[in-house]
Motif scaffolding. Structure first.
Motif, PDB file in Angstrom:
ATOM      1  N   VAL A 143       0.840  -1.195   0.000  1.00 55.67           N
ATOM      2  CA  VAL A 143       0.000   0.000   0.000  1.00 55.67           C
ATOM      3  C   VAL A 143       0.877   1.246   0.000  1.00 55.67           C
ATOM      4  O   VAL A 143       1.836   1.338   0.772  1.00 55.67           O
ATOM      5  CB  VAL A 143      -0.890   0.055   1.267  1.00 55.67           C
ATOM      6  CG1 VAL A 143      -1.831   1.253   1.213  1.00 55.67           C
ATOM      7  CG2 VAL A 143      -1.685  -1.232   1.421  1.00 55.67           C
ATOM      8  N   GLY A 144       0.552   2.199  -0.882  1.00 54.40           N
ATOM      9  CA  GLY A 144       1.324   3.431  -0.903  1.00 54.40           C
ATOM     10  C   GLY A 144       0.515   4.590  -1.450  1.00 54.40           C
ATOM     11  O   GLY A 144      -0.660   4.433  -1.796  1.00 54.40           O
ATOM     12  N   ARG A 145       1.158   5.752  -1.526  1.00 57.68           N
ATOM     13  CA  ARG A 145       0.468   6.963  -1.965  1.00 57.68           C
ATOM     14  C   ARG A 145       1.025   7.523  -3.264  1.00 57.68           C
ATOM     15  O   ARG A 145       0.530   8.519  -3.772  1.00 57.68           O
ATOM     16  CB  ARG A 145       0.605   8.057  -0.899  1.00 57.68           C
ATOM     17  CG  ARG A 145      -0.029   7.697   0.418  1.00 57.68           C
ATOM     18  CD  ARG A 145      -0.024   8.841   1.416  1.00 57.68           C
ATOM     19  NE  ARG A 145      -0.663   8.425   2.652  1.00 57.68           N
ATOM     20  CZ  ARG A 145      -1.975   8.362   2.839  1.00 57.68           C
ATOM     21  NH1 ARG A 145      -2.785   8.745   1.877  1.00 57.68           N
ATOM     22  NH2 ARG A 145      -2.486   7.934   3.979  1.00 57.68           N
ATOM     23  N   HIS A 146       2.128   6.923  -3.749  1.00 60.13           N
ATOM     24  CA  HIS A 146       2.800   7.514  -4.918  1.00 60.13           C
ATOM     25  C   HIS A 146       2.690   6.598  -6.125  1.00 60.13           C
ATOM     26  O   HIS A 146       3.160   5.455  -6.089  1.00 60.13           O
ATOM     27  CB  HIS A 146       4.272   7.769  -4.601  1.00 60.13           C
ATOM     28  CG  HIS A 146       4.474   8.535  -3.332  1.00 60.13           C
ATOM     29  ND1 HIS A 146       4.634   7.910  -2.103  1.00 60.13           N
ATOM     30  CD2 HIS A 146       4.501   9.866  -3.090  1.00 60.13           C
ATOM     31  CE1 HIS A 146       4.773   8.830  -1.175  1.00 60.13           C
ATOM     32  NE2 HIS A 146       4.692  10.030  -1.744  1.00 60.13           N
ATOM     33  N   ARG A 147       2.088   7.131  -7.206  1.00 64.86           N
ATOM     34  CA  ARG A 147       1.857   6.329  -8.405  1.00 64.86           C
ATOM     35  C   ARG A 147       3.148   5.690  -8.919  1.00 64.86           C
ATOM     36  O   ARG A 147       3.204   4.496  -9.214  1.00 64.86           O
ATOM     37  CB  ARG A 147       1.225   7.241  -9.492  1.00 64.86           C
ATOM     38  CG  ARG A 147       0.524   6.525 -10.615  1.00 64.86           C
ATOM     39  CD  ARG A 147      -0.610   5.635 -10.160  1.00 64.86           C
ATOM     40  NE  ARG A 147      -0.197   4.227 -10.121  1.00 64.86           N
ATOM     41  CZ  ARG A 147      -0.892   3.252  -9.583  1.00 64.86           C
ATOM     42  NH1 ARG A 147      -2.031   3.485  -8.991  1.00 64.86           N
ATOM     43  NH2 ARG A 147      -0.443   2.027  -9.581  1.00 64.86           N
ATOM     44  N   SER A 148       4.232   6.480  -9.008  1.00 68.47           N
ATOM     45  CA  SER A 148       5.464   5.963  -9.622  1.00 68.47           C
ATOM     46  C   SER A 148       6.064   4.833  -8.782  1.00 68.47           C
ATOM     47  O   SER A 148       6.589   3.854  -9.310  1.00 68.47           O
ATOM     48  CB  SER A 148       6.479   7.096  -9.793  1.00 68.47           C
ATOM     49  OG  SER A 148       6.781   7.648  -8.533  1.00 68.47           O
ATOM     50  N   LYS A 149       5.933   4.962  -7.445  1.00 72.85           N
ATOM     51  CA  LYS A 149       6.509   3.927  -6.583  1.00 72.85           C
ATOM     52  C   LYS A 149       5.641   2.669  -6.625  1.00 72.85           C
ATOM     53  O   LYS A 149       6.147   1.546  -6.622  1.00 72.85           O
ATOM     54  CB  LYS A 149       6.636   4.459  -5.152  1.00 72.85           C
ATOM     55  CG  LYS A 149       7.541   5.686  -5.072  1.00 72.85           C
ATOM     56  CD  LYS A 149       7.629   6.240  -3.656  1.00 72.85           C
ATOM     57  CE  LYS A 149       8.425   7.552  -3.662  1.00 72.85           C
ATOM     58  NZ  LYS A 149       8.565   8.107  -2.308  1.00 72.85           N
ATOM     59  N   LEU A 150       4.309   2.868  -6.685  1.00 74.12           N
ATOM     60  CA  LEU A 150       3.405   1.715  -6.776  1.00 74.12           C
ATOM     61  C   LEU A 150       3.609   0.977  -8.097  1.00 74.12           C
ATOM     62  O   LEU A 150       3.488  -0.245  -8.169  1.00 74.12           O
ATOM     63  CB  LEU A 150       1.948   2.173  -6.633  1.00 74.12           C
ATOM     64  CG  LEU A 150       1.544   2.614  -5.219  1.00 74.12           C
ATOM     65  CD1 LEU A 150       0.154   3.224  -5.226  1.00 74.12           C
ATOM     66  CD2 LEU A 150       1.600   1.441  -4.242  1.00 74.12           C
ATOM     67  N   ASP A 151       3.923   1.745  -9.150  1.00 71.56           N
ATOM     68  CA  ASP A 151       4.193   1.098 -10.447  1.00 71.56           C
ATOM     69  C   ASP A 151       5.377   0.142 -10.332  1.00 71.56           C
ATOM     70  O   ASP A 151       5.374  -0.942 -10.905  1.00 71.56           O
ATOM     71  CB  ASP A 151       4.485   2.152 -11.527  1.00 71.56           C
ATOM     72  CG  ASP A 151       3.200   2.843 -11.983  1.00 71.56           C
ATOM     73  OD1 ASP A 151       2.105   2.321 -11.670  1.00 71.56           O
ATOM     74  OD2 ASP A 151       3.297   3.900 -12.629  1.00 71.56           O
ATOM     75  N   LEU A 152       6.412   0.566  -9.581  1.00 74.51           N
ATOM     76  CA  LEU A 152       7.567  -0.327  -9.384  1.00 74.51           C
ATOM     77  C   LEU A 152       7.134  -1.593  -8.651  1.00 74.51           C
ATOM     78  O   LEU A 152       7.497  -2.704  -9.036  1.00 74.51           O
ATOM     79  CB  LEU A 152       8.660   0.381  -8.569  1.00 74.51           C
ATOM     80  CG  LEU A 152       9.461   1.472  -9.279  1.00 74.51           C
ATOM     81  CD1 LEU A 152      10.439   2.115  -8.300  1.00 74.51           C
ATOM     82  CD2 LEU A 152      10.224   0.901 -10.471  1.00 74.51           C
TER      83      LEU A 152
END
Ligand SMILES: [Zn+2]
Ligand SMILES: [Zn+2]
Length: 320
Positions: free
Chosen positions: A183-192
């Protein structure tokens, strides 16, 4: 040599090279990583003054033991007394007399050179690049969980936090056979996370059912994260705290008792395990590098970190 020195504020200074004690190596730093702890230190955590920095890869420049000379190394950050009951039990990471490089009473890696006992050093295999090796310390911390609990294949695990630590923990647990949601808040990090085989969930939108995970890893360092971890863990499950939480006074631990939940603190880990994972290409780290600054621009690098959502900012010692 040049070094970033913190003494109430951070500044680039010309200082004398560290003096190495008997049994220590002088290491020329190649790359050093800035982590959350360093930013906390700049806010006064651990009342540290001196040269911060505890994530590095470097090359041994001077050493009494010729076997280490010229070797590319990473180094464990706790410098223990090697004599107390904790050290004698092999738990030197808990030695009460220990110093910690760049964190407690010992200069660290944001410099051209650092000194460490050779017993702290690990040679970096040729297959691992400098920019991957600089992740060994945080990756070791992620693997510590596997030393602490048994993860059966297929275990439902959720990791809270899409920062560097969350992404490392998620990969390590997935590699161990767990089914990992992150679970996270940042699109780019979730994409990873998605690219690396995890189910990526955006905080607030995809809310998992309460009590639906055997293992929950808290890697946000926030009170809200711990509350959420307690909500998500199933009866008899385990909540693992990977980050210190500053304001934990209002947490309600009723569920811990009623659902017989295990709360497990987890900190530093085994460097050999981390090096092995990197050597076998089992975890991805280099895509987490947001930017590399020369050591001389270290103050600027910390400023950049405050303004940008970064995963990892590195300092390069240009002379290396
Ligand atoms: Zn760190
Ligand atoms: Zn000790």
């Amino acid at each position: 040599m040049k070094a970033l020195v913190f003494n109430g504020e951070l500044a680039l200074r010309e200082v004398t090279r560290p003096k190495r004690a008997t049994g220590e190596a002088l290491i020329r730093v190649i790359l050093a990583g800035i982590c959350g702890t360093d930013r906390e230190i700049l806010k006064g955590y651990s009342s540290f003054s001196g040269i911060p920095g505890h994530e590095f890869v470097g090359r041994v420049a001077e050493c009494d033991d010729p076997k280490w000379l010229g070797k590319r190394v990473v180094g464990e950050i706790n410098i223990a007394c090697r004599q107390c009951s904790w050290c004698l039990r092999g738990l030197s990471r808990h030695c009460p007399q220990r110093t910690v490089m760049g964190i407690v009473k010992r200069d660290g890696a944001f410099a051209e050179f650092l000194a460490l006992p050779t017993s702290n050093l690990h040679e970096v295999p040729a297959e691992i690049s400098d920019s991957a090796a600089v992740f060994v310390e945080p990756l070791a911390a992620a693997t510590e969980i596997l030393e602490q609990i048994r993860i059966e294949p297929g275990t439902q695990v959720i990791v809270l936090g899409d920062g560097r630590l969350g992404l490392l923990v998620g990969q390590v647990l997935a590699e161990a056979g767990a089914k990992v949601a992150l679970v996270g808040r940042h699109r780019s990090k979730l994409d990873l996370a998605g690219r690396w085989g995890m189910e990526a969930l955006e905080a607030g939108t995809a809310v998992p059912r309460p009590g639906s995970f055997r293992v929950v890893v808290e890697a946000t360092g926030s009170t809200h994260g711990v509350e959420e971890a307690l909500r998500l863990v199933e009866p008899r499950g385990t909540v693992i705290l990977k980050s210190t939480v500053k304001d934990s006074g209002r947490l309600d631990f009723t569920k811990l008792v009623v659902d017989e939940v295990t709360l497990l603190g987890s900190r530093c880990g085994n460097f050999s395990t981390a090096l092995d994972l990197l050597r076998r290409g089992r975890v991805h780290v280099e895509p987490m590098i947001t930017k590399v600054f020369p050591l001389e621009d270290g103050v600027e690098a910390f400023r950049y970190l405050q303004q940008m959502p970064c995963l990892k900012v590195l300092l390069a010692n240009e002379g290396s």
